[in-house]
Design a protein around this motif. Structure first.
Motif, mmCIF file in Angstrom:
data_model
loop_
_atom_site.group_PDB
_atom_site.id
_atom_site.type_symbol
_atom_site.label_atom_id
_atom_site.label_comp_id
_atom_site.label_asym_id
_atom_site.label_seq_id
_atom_site.Cartn_x
_atom_site.Cartn_y
_atom_site.Cartn_z
ATOM 1 N N TYR A 251 11.023 22.036 6.998
ATOM 2 C CA TYR A 251 9.406 22.172 7.944
ATOM 3 C C TYR A 251 9.684 23.085 8.738
ATOM 4 O O TYR A 251 10.935 23.421 9.144
ATOM 5 C CB TYR A 251 9.071 20.744 8.366
ATOM 6 N N GLY A 252 8.922 23.010 9.679
ATOM 7 C CA GLY A 252 8.118 24.659 9.952
ATOM 8 C C GLY A 252 9.080 24.985 11.500
ATOM 9 O O GLY A 252 10.094 23.377 12.163
ATOM 10 N N HIS A 253 8.461 25.734 12.258
ATOM 11 C CA HIS A 253 9.135 25.662 13.553
ATOM 12 C C HIS A 253 8.839 24.436 14.628
ATOM 13 O O HIS A 253 9.915 23.842 14.805
ATOM 14 C CB HIS A 253 8.756 27.363 14.388
ATOM 15 N N ALA A 254 7.243 24.128 14.402
ATOM 16 C CA ALA A 254 7.176 23.123 15.462
ATOM 17 C C ALA A 254 6.288 22.101 13.774
ATOM 18 O O ALA A 254 5.757 22.769 13.308
ATOM 19 C CB ALA A 254 6.189 23.882 16.094
ATOM 20 N N ARG A 255 5.936 21.354 14.577
ATOM 21 C CA ARG A 255 5.276 20.133 14.062
ATOM 22 C C ARG A 255 4.367 20.837 13.397
ATOM 23 O O ARG A 255 3.662 20.301 11.708
ATOM 24 C CB ARG A 255 4.712 18.542 14.502
ATOM 25 N N LYS A 256 3.567 21.287 13.864
ATOM 26 C CA LYS A 256 2.186 21.880 13.377
ATOM 27 C C LYS A 256 1.856 23.401 12.677
ATOM 28 O O LYS A 256 1.157 23.772 11.738
ATOM 29 C CB LYS A 256 0.988 22.322 14.356
ATOM 30 N N ASP A 257 3.639 24.024 12.244
ATOM 31 C CA ASP A 257 3.429 25.313 11.688
ATOM 32 C C ASP A 257 3.847 24.703 9.951
ATOM 33 O O ASP A 257 4.699 23.759 9.614
ATOM 34 C CB ASP A 257 4.964 25.651 12.034
ATOM 35 N N LYS A 258 2.593 25.387 9.858
ATOM 36 C CA LYS A 258 2.640 25.667 8.410
ATOM 37 C C LYS A 258 3.676 26.181 7.142
ATOM 38 O O LYS A 258 3.926 26.347 5.934
ATOM 39 C CB LYS A 258 1.802 25.103 7.119
ATOM 40 N N SER A 259 4.908 27.124 8.199
ATOM 41 C CA SER A 259 5.771 27.935 7.337
ATOM 42 C C SER A 259 5.087 28.706 6.261
ATOM 43 O O SER A 259 5.522 29.584 5.608
ATOM 44 C CB SER A 259 6.662 26.691 6.936
ATOM 45 N N PRO A 260 3.694 29.605 6.769
ATOM 46 C CA PRO A 260 3.281 30.574 6.430
ATOM 47 C C PRO A 260 3.801 31.647 5.736
ATOM 48 O O PRO A 260 4.530 33.098 4.623
ATOM 49 C CB PRO A 260 2.126 31.268 6.873
ATOM 50 N N TYR A 261 5.551 32.017 6.406
ATOM 51 C CA TYR A 261 6.394 32.796 6.861
ATOM 52 C C TYR A 261 7.424 32.727 4.854
ATOM 53 O O TYR A 261 8.023 33.743 4.827
ATOM 54 C CB TYR A 261 6.543 33.552 7.711
ATOM 55 N N ARG A 262 7.000 31.109 4.690
ATOM 56 C CA ARG A 262 8.106 31.576 3.152
ATOM 57 C C ARG A 262 7.216 30.267 2.350
ATOM 58 O O ARG A 262 6.399 30.340 2.749
ATOM 59 C CB ARG A 262 9.170 31.024 3.735
ATOM 60 N N ASP A 263 8.061 31.213 0.979
ATOM 61 C CA ASP A 263 7.408 30.866 -0.425
ATOM 62 C C ASP A 263 8.063 29.382 -1.232
ATOM 63 O O ASP A 263 9.321 28.959 0.059
ATOM 64 C CB ASP A 263 7.006 31.849 -1.166
ATOM 65 N N SER A 264 6.945 28.434 -1.192
ATOM 66 C CA SER A 264 7.333 27.035 -1.226
ATOM 67 C C SER A 264 8.613 27.154 -2.080
ATOM 68 O O SER A 264 9.109 26.435 -2.102
ATOM 69 C CB SER A 264 6.168 26.798 -2.291
ATOM 70 N N ASN A 265 8.618 28.431 -3.230
ATOM 71 C CA ASN A 265 9.869 27.690 -4.247
ATOM 72 C C ASN A 265 11.097 27.949 -2.981
ATOM 73 O O ASN A 265 12.753 27.745 -2.864
ATOM 74 C CB ASN A 265 10.174 29.655 -4.704
ATOM 75 N N GLU A 266 11.196 28.931 -2.070
ATOM 76 C CA GLU A 266 12.245 29.030 -0.901
ATOM 77 C C GLU A 266 12.219 27.640 -0.363
ATOM 78 O O GLU A 266 13.590 26.909 -0.501
ATOM 79 C CB GLU A 266 12.189 30.196 -0.531
ATOM 80 N N GLU A 267 11.233 26.793 -0.425
ATOM 81 C CA GLU A 267 11.476 25.421 0.600
ATOM 82 C C GLU A 267 12.030 24.269 -0.238
ATOM 83 O O GLU A 267 12.911 23.615 -0.265
ATOM 84 C CB GLU A 267 10.071 25.457 1.159
ATOM 85 N N GLU A 268 11.553 24.787 -2.019
ATOM 86 C CA GLU A 268 12.389 23.531 -2.854
ATOM 87 C C GLU A 268 13.064 23.643 -2.805
ATOM 88 O O GLU A 268 14.286 22.379 -2.845
ATOM 89 C CB GLU A 268 11.104 23.512 -3.847
#
Lengths: 356, 324
Positions: A251-268
């Motif tokens: 998940y993001g850096h902190a609880r509220k961070d939605k990680s806009p700096y990385r794409d969902s493919n990478e997260e998956e």
């Protein structure tokens, strides 16, 4: 609780190392999910909350290799390490909630939790801030001949901090019983490691200091634990080490961070690297355990962690009178509260001549 | 009584405390084989060995950080920072870690370490080796701060510092190392945190510490010759700050001067002045006067350097103006 077992194999799961490591990782993830919930409810005391979901193998594997007399410091993402070390999740949750019943009476919170009883010399909100303390703990161990090892846990982001290199140099120079454990979750806040690090093969830096340096894939907690055991045994003999555990911050850096700096493919893709799912499959495939037993474990852990939330919600914040306590040891008076001082100053008696 | 230098008194304090407590270790740049940049730890490595007197790399943050970890695990480290000017390199470890650990961790543990360092002008050492940065420390709750002016305090305050349960920053003055005075090493020292009234006078109180104590004591007889009798108070420690020793003298004289070598603005002099003004306002005949370092970097030119900080002549001159 084992009634769901249908085969007649003698149950061995709870005696296996992998099962124990798996249980530790599940407790960490479950705890952190509850902490996230507490945060969303507005019940956590800090305005920042950093979760280590995806990184559980580092905490479970390395802590399993430590002895009770060993000490350690952690970073801002250290709940999992403290839990793996044997912390009481209720007192942890209470601390994160800023409650009197917490490990630090509500003054530390998530990023400044500590417990001398478990050798936890402190979490840290300064990146790299807790690293040099293990050098000192290593000196103590040598001087007092305790045989204790001290482990610094930190993230890949801390490899940008100068004090890490000062500490690595001193540990190698003095052959201290120290292990540097770098949990490489690929991100320093929102900056991916290759965007901030000229050579992302982090253990090569440590090797340059003459440290016993290795990288291990955090997908497999057993490998982490075995490598950590060897390196901690070596550290105890005066061969300090630097262990990189590769993983992915789900998940993001902190609880509220939605990680806009990385794409969902990478997260998956990143989340495929799940040490808990991997261990679960291994437990089943190698017939150490089975679905029913592991489901039952999940239920037990959920209940335990739900109870920590209930416990925390029932706790009170520290009294205002504690505010001036522990700035100094009790031999020195507590600082005089501003309002006390001003009341005293403004109600002073005038000199005999009436003053000005 | 023994006649000895400030430097030797500091060294003797280290030796005596290391003999009294096996957990005391010394660590820092050049403290071992070199014997300390100002010679305070000379030959200690021979006396106590390399495990108790550690020559470190030039890693100020790492030194202080390691001292913190050592202090939290049972040692009593005395870390040396060669010049107080290097304190910026350590400020996270000192200000964020050492100072706050007892509080953040709910009183579980303290950090019983001493950071010995030295500061001040007098050796034409330039802008990065001549500062008086005690204000940084005094501004950080959780750090105790001692600044000895006399040979007796060099010995006794340092020994007391090494027995404190919290981190102590101990700032020596580079201009005092060769000061020679009588010292009674065996006497019971004043309690930790108590200021010392070195001269009594009914007209003016001068509150100061470190080398400026000597400057104030040098100015005082000259003032007396003009009919102004000054009380001179040596604070000895800035945290804790012994205001109760200051108070009656301000109330009695109605005139207070604060003398510091550190710069004027937002510094120790400002804090002392504010306290005296707030606490003793009705007794003051004059505003509290700050005689402090100029708000400039220190020059390497000895002439400019000397003019950058208070001198006995300046103290005398300004004190006389307070009565005109």
């Amino acid at each position: 609780m084992n009634s769901a077992r249908t085969d007649d194999q003698e149950f061995s799961g709870t005696n296996s190392n992998l099962f124990a490591l798996y249980r530790t990782m599940c407790r960490i993830r479950s705890f952190e999910e509850r902490v996230g919930e507490l945060f969303v409810r507005g019940q956590s005391a800090g305005s920042m909350l950093h979760l280590s979901i995806g990184e559980e193998s580092a905490a479970a594997g390395v802590c399993a290799a430590m002895e009770p007399k060993d000490t350690f410091t952690t970073h801002h993402r250290g709940h999992g390490i403290f839990l793996a070390r044997g912390a009481d999740p209720a007192r942890m949750m209470a601390e994160i909630g800023g409650k009197e019943a917490g490990y630090c009476h509500g003054k530390g919170g998530s990023m400044h939790i500590a417990d001398m009883g478990l050798g936890h010399l402190g979490a840290n909100a300064i990146v790299g801030g807790g690293i040099p303390a293990v050098v000192g703990a290593g000196l103590s161990a040598l001087h007092k001949k305790t045989g204790a090892v001290s482990v610094a846990f930190f993230g890949d982001g801390a490899t940008g901090q100068g004090v890490l290199y000062e500490s690595m140099n001193m540990a190698a120079l003095w052959k201290l019983p120290v292990l540097f454990c770098c949990i490489n979750n690929q991100y320093g806040m929102g900056t991916r490691i290759d965007q901030a690090t000229a050579n992302p093969v982090l253990h090569e830096r440590a090797a340059a200091f003459g440290l016993n340096a290795q990288t291990v894939d955090g997908l497999d907690v057993e490998t982490v634990a075995e490598t950590a055991q060897t390196m901690i045994d070596d550290a105890r003999k005066g061969i300090p080490g630097f262990l990189v555990v590769d993983c992915y911050r789900f998940y993001g850096h902190a609880r509220k961070d939605k990680s806009p700096y990385r794409d969902s493919n990478e997260e998956e893709t990143g989340r495929q690297k799940d040490p808990i799912a991997f261990a679960r499959n291994l437990l089943i495939e190698s017939k150490i355990s089975n679905d029913a037993e592991l489901n039952s474990l999940d239920v037990d852990i959920s209940a335990e962690m739900d109870a920590t939330i209930d416990f925390t919600m029932g706790q009170t914040e520290p009294p205002l009178t504690s505010m001036f306590r522990d700035v100094y040891a009790p031999d020195q008076p507590e600082p005089e509260p501003l309002q006390t001082r001003l009341s005293r100053v403004l109600s002073r008696e005038l000199p005999a001549n009436g003053g000005h | 009584m023994t006649m000895m230098t400030y430097r030797d008194a500091l060294r003797q304090a280290l030796i005596d405390q290391m003999k009294a407590d096996d957990n005391v270790i010394i660590m820092g740049e050049e403290v071992g084989r070199y014997g300390g940049a100002y010679g305070v730890t000379k030959d200690l490595i021979t006396m106590f060995g390399e495990t108790r007197v550690l020559d470190t790399p030039i890693s100020e943050a790492g030194i202080v950080g390691a001292a913190i970890g050592a202090a939290m695990t049972g040692l009593r480290p005395v870390a040396e920072l060669m010049y107080v000017d290097f304190i910026g390199m350590t400020m996270d470890q000192l200000g964020n870690q050492a100072a706050k650990i007892r509080y953040m961790f709910g009183g579980q543990i303290g950090v019983p370490m001493v950071l010995r360092t030295q500061g001040g002008t007098g050796r034409s050492a330039g802008a990065q080796h001549s500062q008086s940065l005690e204000g940084y420390i005094m501004h950080t709750p959780g750090l105790r701060l001692a600044m000895p002016a006399t040979v007796s305090d060099a010995y006794h305050l340092l020994r007391q510092a090494m027995a404190q349960p919290d981190p102590v920053v101990f700032i020596e003055h580079k201009g005092l190392y060769t000061l020679k005075q009588d010292v009674d090493l065996t006497r019971e020292p004043p309690a930790w945190g108590e200021a010392n009234v070195l001269r009594h006078g009914a007209d003016l109180v001068i509150v100061t510490y470190s080398r400026q104590v000597h400057f104030a004591l040098e100015a005082a007889p000259k003032l007396a010759a003009t009919g102004i009798e000054a009380t001179v108070i040596d604070l000895r420690t800035l945290n804790p700050l012994d205001f109760e020793t200051i108070r009656p003298f301000v109330e009695q004289t109605g005139r207070a001067m604060v003398v510091t070598e550190s710069v004027l603005t937002a510094g120790v002099a400002a804090e002392l002045t504010a306290r005296i003004s707030e606490e003793c306002f009705d007794f003051l005949h004059e505003p509290v006067i700050r005689v402090a370092g100029e708000d400039i970097p220190i020059s390497v030119s000895p002439k400019l350097e000397a003019a950058s900080v208070p001198t006995p002549a300046l103290i005398e001159k300004i004190a006389r103006k307070m009565f005109q």
